[in-house]
Design an enzyme around this catalytic site. Structure first.
Site, PDB file in Angstrom:
ATOM      1  CG  ASP A   1      -2.076  -1.419   1.120  1.00 54.70           C
ATOM      2  OD1 ASP A   1      -2.311  -1.461   0.243  1.00 54.70           O
ATOM      3  OD2 ASP A   1      -2.446  -0.714   2.142  1.00 54.70           O
TER       4      ASP A   1
ATOM      5  CE  LYS B   1      -2.998  -4.140  -2.719  1.00 57.28           C
ATOM      6  NZ  LYS B   1      -3.558  -4.604  -1.888  1.00 57.28           N
TER       7      LYS B   1
HETATM    8  C1  S3P Z   1      -5.312  -6.224   3.820  1.00 59.25           C
HETATM    9  C2  S3P Z   1      -4.460  -6.182   3.338  1.00 59.25           C
HETATM   10  C3  S3P Z   1      -3.740  -5.746   1.483  1.00 59.25           C
HETATM   11  C4  S3P Z   1      -3.659  -4.796   1.888  1.00 59.25           C
HETATM   12  C5  S3P Z   1      -4.961  -4.125   1.831  1.00 59.25           C
HETATM   13  C6  S3P Z   1      -5.485  -4.404   3.264  1.00 59.25           C
HETATM   14  C7  S3P Z   1      -5.656  -6.516   4.411  1.00 59.25           C
HETATM   15  O1  S3P Z   1      -4.295  -6.159   0.341  1.00 59.25           O
HETATM   16  O2  S3P Z   1      -3.655  -4.068   0.296  1.00 59.25           O
HETATM   17  O3  S3P Z   1      -4.947  -2.569   2.141  1.00 59.25           O
HETATM   18  O4  S3P Z   1      -6.449  -6.034   5.501  1.00 59.25           O
HETATM   19  O5  S3P Z   1      -5.794  -7.438   5.351  1.00 59.25           O
HETATM   20  P1  S3P Z   1      -4.325  -7.920  -0.517  1.00 59.25           P
HETATM   21  O6  S3P Z   1      -5.238  -8.769   0.453  1.00 59.25           O
HETATM   22  O7  S3P Z   1      -5.381  -7.660  -1.384  1.00 59.25           O
HETATM   23  O8  S3P Z   1      -2.576  -7.547  -0.641  1.00 59.25           O
END
Ligand code: S3P
Length: 425
Positions: free
Chosen positions: A312, A339
């Site tokens: 992120d 995203k």
């Molecule tokens: C998150 C996991 C990440 C991250 C998101 C929050 C979470 O996404 O980018 O902002 O809280 O588990 P991904 O699991 O798709 O990588």
């Protein structure tokens, strides 16, 4: 909205609660017995989506100025939703709640905003279907809206093709309702807040390297949780302190879980002057304060196992790279495309607007630093992290810039501009 530039940043900022941990505290509290009391909860739109979904399934949740209280009803205490579950813009709500919905004895439908309706859900539909779940993409495009019907779940061993904490957490949550052990292995370990917090609630969950296993049907008991400050929000202040000359910022209460702290490693590799102070453990998570001083940055390579620990923060790192001397290469980050916006495209577009030299690749970008950068009109593309990253970039330019749809920061950091500009001299 006008974006300020600054000659210097000085002062102290306290970072609001971690978004990932705040979501999980509501969800796990809802399926535990009794009261879960959450302090430093992130008061942002994404977390409000999670609260409203569980309220629609009969959970009483009180959100006062200084704490959130969840009156949990146990693993089998949710009731048929009164309405479509609206997940808003939140990928975390969508994917984690899907694991819980897959195991319920009632049907439910979830949907979200235009961005959510384009985000890939096949990554959860595939493993949940293997577990026996009845989950359907209503438009047949593997995206939300999603519909769930009651089904008996079986434990599976799943090798996830993506390092995604949302996918991992979805499967582990469904595993609570399965008939045997559920195991997930990721290509690289992603953030492990689910494993840490579910264990604290009483789940039988073990983890080793990038594999986590959970046993079904535990008795989960409500907890007191103090949410650490979100390192993903702190990243904007880290970058601001490094980029704006003659600056010194103390960033208080930053979660530095090793599955999240890639931004610190990259900032140090770029030559950033950052000191950790007052290291401590809060609700099972590592926390510290960070002292950040202006630094001359140099380019670096961001790749491989580090990517999930800073996924992120890549928009912010890309902006830092534009101000650095030398070349920065970001690769192994194809996840950026799925995203809140396609962050390879939206980062590159905004970097070009201020005169940076950026080349996009299939799984990242190459940024050649040291160009003369100029004020411009940025576009957030309604992505909170794009808005905040370029607001920080704008601080280091020689005149004001502007941002289209700047208010989307409400998703994760409603007071962002106020807190940032308070430091500007
Ligand atoms: C998150 C996991 C990440 C991250 C998101 C929050 C979470 O996404 O980018 O902002 O809280 O588990 P991904 O699991 O798709 O990588």
């Amino acid at each position: 909205m006008e974006l300020k530039n600054a000659k210097q940043l000085k002062g102290t900022v306290s970072i609001p609660g971690d978004k990932s941990i705040s979501h999980r505290a509501i969800m796990f509290g809802s399926i535990s017995n009794g009261i879960t009391e959450i302090t430093n909860f992130l008061q942002g739109a994404d977390c409000f989506s999670t609260i409203s979904c569980f309220q629609k399934m009969g959970i009483e949740i009180e959100n006062t100025a200084d704490r959130v209280i969840v009156y949990g009803k146990g693993l089998h205490g949710l009731s048929t939703p009164t309405d479509v579950l609206d997940v808003g813009n939140s990928g975390t709500t969508t994917r984690l709640i899907s694991g819980i919905l897959a195991g319920q004895s009632f049907s439910a439908t979830l949907n979200g905003d235009a961005s959510i309706q384009t985000r890939p859900m096949k990554r959860i539909i595939t493993p949940l279907s293997q577990m026996g779940a009845d989950i359907r993409s209503l438009k047949g495009n593997d995206c939300a809206p999603l519909e769930f019907h009651p089904a008996k779940l079986k434990g599976i061993t799943y090798n996830s093709p993506v390092a995604s904490a949302q996918v991992k957490s979805c499967i582990l949550l469904a595993g609570l309702y399965a008939d045997g052990t559920t195991t997930v292995t990721e290509p690289v370990l992603s953030r492990n807040h689910t494993e840490l917090m579910l264990r604290a609630f009483g789940a039988d969950i073990s983890s080793k390297a990038s594999t986590a296993s959970i046993q079904p049907n535990p008795v989960l008991e409500g907890l007191k949780i103090e949410v650490p400050g979100d390192i993903s929000s702190a990243a904007y202040f880290i970058a601001a302190g490094l980029l704006v000359p003659n600056s010194e910022i103390l960033i208080k209460n930053v979660g530095i879980n090793p599955t999240r702290d890639g931004i610190l490693k990259v900032a140090l590799a770029m030559g950033g002057n950052i000191t950790k102070e007052n290291e401590r453990i809060v609700s099972g998570e590592s926390v510290c304060d960070l002292l950040v001083c202006s630094s001359s940055l140099k380019g670096t390579t961001v790749e491989g196992e580090l990517i999930p620990a800073l996924i992120d923060e890549i928009p912010m790192i890309a902006v830092m790279a534009a101000f650095a001397e030398g070349t920065t290469i970001i690769r192994d980050a194809a996840e950026l495309k799925v995203k809140e916006s396609n962050r390879i495209e939206t980062v590159a577009d905004n970097l070009k607007r201020m005169g940076a030299d950026v080349e996009t690749t299939e799984d990242g970008m190459i940024i050649r630093g040291g160009k003369v950068l100029h004020p411009c009109e940025f576009d957030s593309y309604l992505d909170h992290r794009i808005a905040m990253s370029f607001a920080v970039g704008a601080l280091a330019l020689d005149k004001e810039s502007s941002m289209k749809d700047a208010e989307c920061v409400n998703i994760s950091y409603p007071k962002f501009y106020e807190e940032l500009y308070k430091l500007a001299k």
